[in-house]
Design a protein around this motif. Structure first.
Motif, PDB file in Angstrom:
ATOM      1  N   LEU A  74       4.070  17.041  -2.313  1.00 47.76           N
ATOM      2  CA  LEU A  74       3.211  17.518  -3.647  1.00 47.76           C
ATOM      3  C   LEU A  74       4.022  19.025  -4.280  1.00 47.76           C
ATOM      4  N   PRO A  75       4.072  19.086  -5.249  1.00 47.44           N
ATOM      5  CA  PRO A  75       4.613  20.256  -5.770  1.00 47.44           C
ATOM      6  C   PRO A  75       4.024  21.642  -5.399  1.00 47.44           C
ATOM      7  N   SER A  76       4.663  22.643  -5.194  1.00 49.14           N
ATOM      8  CA  SER A  76       4.170  23.880  -4.303  1.00 49.14           C
ATOM      9  C   SER A  76       3.043  24.403  -5.457  1.00 49.14           C
ATOM     10  N   GLY A  77       2.012  24.999  -4.906  1.00 53.46           N
ATOM     11  CA  GLY A  77       0.975  25.238  -5.541  1.00 53.46           C
ATOM     12  C   GLY A  77       0.075  24.201  -6.326  1.00 53.46           C
ATOM     13  N   TYR A  78       0.380  23.117  -5.934  1.00 54.84           N
ATOM     14  CA  TYR A  78      -0.492  21.897  -6.651  1.00 54.84           C
ATOM     15  C   TYR A  78      -1.801  21.923  -6.125  1.00 54.84           C
ATOM     16  N   VAL A  79      -3.006  21.982  -7.201  1.00 58.46           N
ATOM     17  CA  VAL A  79      -4.244  21.719  -6.957  1.00 58.46           C
ATOM     18  C   VAL A  79      -4.742  20.666  -7.425  1.00 58.46           C
ATOM     19  N   PRO A  80      -5.274  19.622  -6.952  1.00 61.63           N
ATOM     20  CA  PRO A  80      -5.823  18.381  -7.649  1.00 61.63           C
ATOM     21  C   PRO A  80      -7.111  18.803  -8.605  1.00 61.63           C
ATOM     22  N   ARG A  81      -6.938  17.994  -9.645  1.00 60.49           N
ATOM     23  CA  ARG A  81      -7.986  18.123 -10.557  1.00 60.49           C
ATOM     24  C   ARG A  81      -9.380  17.678  -9.991  1.00 60.49           C
ATOM     25  N   ASP A  82     -10.494  18.119  -9.999  1.00 57.53           N
ATOM     26  CA  ASP A  82     -11.866  17.470  -9.734  1.00 57.53           C
ATOM     27  C   ASP A  82     -11.896  16.445 -10.507  1.00 57.53           C
ATOM     28  N   LYS A  83     -12.040  15.022 -10.176  1.00 60.41           N
ATOM     29  CA  LYS A  83     -12.218  14.055 -10.635  1.00 60.41           C
ATOM     30  C   LYS A  83     -13.644  13.764 -11.342  1.00 60.41           C
ATOM     31  N   SER A  84     -14.797  14.398 -10.840  1.00 62.25           N
ATOM     32  CA  SER A  84     -16.002  14.315 -11.344  1.00 62.25           C
ATOM     33  C   SER A  84     -16.243  15.150 -12.410  1.00 62.25           C
ATOM     34  N   SER A  85     -15.143  15.661 -12.915  1.00 59.02           N
ATOM     35  CA  SER A  85     -15.303  16.589 -14.351  1.00 59.02           C
ATOM     36  C   SER A  85     -15.037  15.675 -15.489  1.00 59.02           C
ATOM     37  N   GLU A 129       0.920  -1.012  -0.232  1.00 62.04           N
ATOM     38  CA  GLU A 129      -0.023  -0.003  -0.119  1.00 62.04           C
ATOM     39  C   GLU A 129       0.948   1.199  -0.058  1.00 62.04           C
ATOM     40  N   GLY A 130       1.888   1.173   0.832  1.00 58.24           N
ATOM     41  CA  GLY A 130       2.818   2.333   0.874  1.00 58.24           C
ATOM     42  C   GLY A 130       3.553   2.531  -0.567  1.00 58.24           C
ATOM     43  N   TRP A 131       3.903   1.673  -1.329  1.00 58.33           N
ATOM     44  CA  TRP A 131       4.325   1.508  -2.555  1.00 58.33           C
ATOM     45  C   TRP A 131       3.351   2.297  -3.657  1.00 58.33           C
ATOM     46  N   ARG A 132       2.084   1.887  -3.441  1.00 58.64           N
ATOM     47  CA  ARG A 132       1.029   2.199  -4.369  1.00 58.64           C
ATOM     48  C   ARG A 132       0.939   3.778  -4.091  1.00 58.64           C
ATOM     49  N   GLN A 133       0.867   4.255  -2.991  1.00 60.19           N
ATOM     50  CA  GLN A 133       0.884   5.566  -2.538  1.00 60.19           C
ATOM     51  C   GLN A 133       1.721   6.481  -3.068  1.00 60.19           C
ATOM     52  N   TRP A 134       3.211   5.875  -3.206  1.00 62.20           N
ATOM     53  CA  TRP A 134       4.370   6.533  -3.745  1.00 62.20           C
ATOM     54  C   TRP A 134       4.083   6.574  -5.344  1.00 62.20           C
ATOM     55  N   LEU A 135       3.505   5.457  -6.001  1.00 65.31           N
ATOM     56  CA  LEU A 135       3.353   5.537  -7.444  1.00 65.31           C
ATOM     57  C   LEU A 135       2.374   6.596  -7.650  1.00 65.31           C
ATOM     58  N   GLU A 136       1.152   6.901  -7.111  1.00 66.98           N
ATOM     59  CA  GLU A 136       0.287   7.840  -7.165  1.00 66.98           C
ATOM     60  C   GLU A 136       1.073   9.253  -6.917  1.00 66.98           C
ATOM     61  N   ARG A 137       1.900   9.411  -6.100  1.00 66.06           N
ATOM     62  CA  ARG A 137       2.734  10.908  -5.976  1.00 66.06           C
ATOM     63  C   ARG A 137       3.644  11.109  -7.030  1.00 66.06           C
ATOM     64  N   LEU A 138       4.295   9.793  -7.453  1.00 68.44           N
ATOM     65  CA  LEU A 138       5.202   9.922  -8.483  1.00 68.44           C
ATOM     66  C   LEU A 138       4.500  10.396  -9.745  1.00 68.44           C
ATOM     67  N   THR A 139       3.366  10.098 -10.453  1.00 65.57           N
ATOM     68  CA  THR A 139       2.649  10.387 -11.296  1.00 65.57           C
ATOM     69  C   THR A 139       2.385  12.181 -11.537  1.00 65.57           C
ATOM     70  N   THR A 140       2.113  12.634 -10.011  1.00 66.20           N
ATOM     71  CA  THR A 140       1.841  13.849  -9.775  1.00 66.20           C
ATOM     72  C   THR A 140       3.023  14.704 -10.008  1.00 66.20           C
ATOM     73  N   ILE A 141       4.170  14.067  -9.372  1.00 66.58           N
ATOM     74  CA  ILE A 141       5.327  14.621  -9.480  1.00 66.58           C
ATOM     75  C   ILE A 141       6.039  14.999 -10.878  1.00 66.58           C
ATOM     76  N   ILE A 142       5.735  13.745 -11.746  1.00 61.02           N
ATOM     77  CA  ILE A 142       6.150  13.866 -13.076  1.00 61.02           C
ATOM     78  C   ILE A 142       5.522  14.828 -13.739  1.00 61.02           C
ATOM     79  N   ASN A 143       4.215  14.848 -13.742  1.00 60.71           N
ATOM     80  CA  ASN A 143       3.318  15.668 -14.377  1.00 60.71           C
ATOM     81  C   ASN A 143       3.280  16.999 -13.956  1.00 60.71           C
ATOM     82  N   GLU A 144       3.492  17.345 -12.855  1.00 58.24           N
ATOM     83  CA  GLU A 144       3.556  18.988 -12.488  1.00 58.24           C
ATOM     84  C   GLU A 144       4.952  19.470 -12.582  1.00 58.24           C
ATOM     85  N   ASN A 145       6.049  18.555 -12.667  1.00 56.57           N
ATOM     86  CA  ASN A 145       7.469  19.125 -12.864  1.00 56.57           C
ATOM     87  C   ASN A 145       7.860  18.887 -14.194  1.00 56.57           C
TER      88      ASN A 145
END
Length: 94
Positions: free
Chosen positions: A83-94, A37-53
């Motif tokens: 999470l990258p500075s200023g990161y705002v998660p997208r609304d997943k319902s859109s 589960e900890g690794w799965r959480q890292w993979l989610e964070r990794l996706t955000t880090i790669i995209n935002e940076n």
């Protein structure tokens, strides 16, 4: 019976990874100290880090940055991994 580890991310005992998800000594540390589960959480964070940076896994400099973020997230060994500075998660319902 599922093998368990005390996960450094979750700060509790949880089911372990079945195999090292990363090569070398770091991979060994991960499999001994990070749960599935900890690794799965890292993979989610990794996706955000790669995209935002705007990182590329084809760029060796970016791979070094990704590894630094990973160590920060998993083991709190640096100021990276958050999470990258200023990161705002997208609304997943859109």
């Amino acid at each position: 019976m599922t093998h368990k580890v005390f996960c450094q991310v979750l700060k509790r005992e949880a089911p372990a990874l079945e195999e090292a998800p990363y090569p070398g000594e770091i991979g060994q540390r991960i499999v001994e100290n990070i749960s599935a589960e900890g690794w799965r959480q890292w993979l989610e964070r990794l996706t955000t880090i790669i995209n935002e940076n705007r990182l590329s896994t084809a760029d060796p400099r970016h791979l070094d940055m990704i590894e630094e973020h990973m160590l920060g997230f998993l083991f709190n060994e640096s100021d990276q991994g958050h999470l990258p500075s200023g990161y705002v998660p997208r609304d997943k319902s859109s």
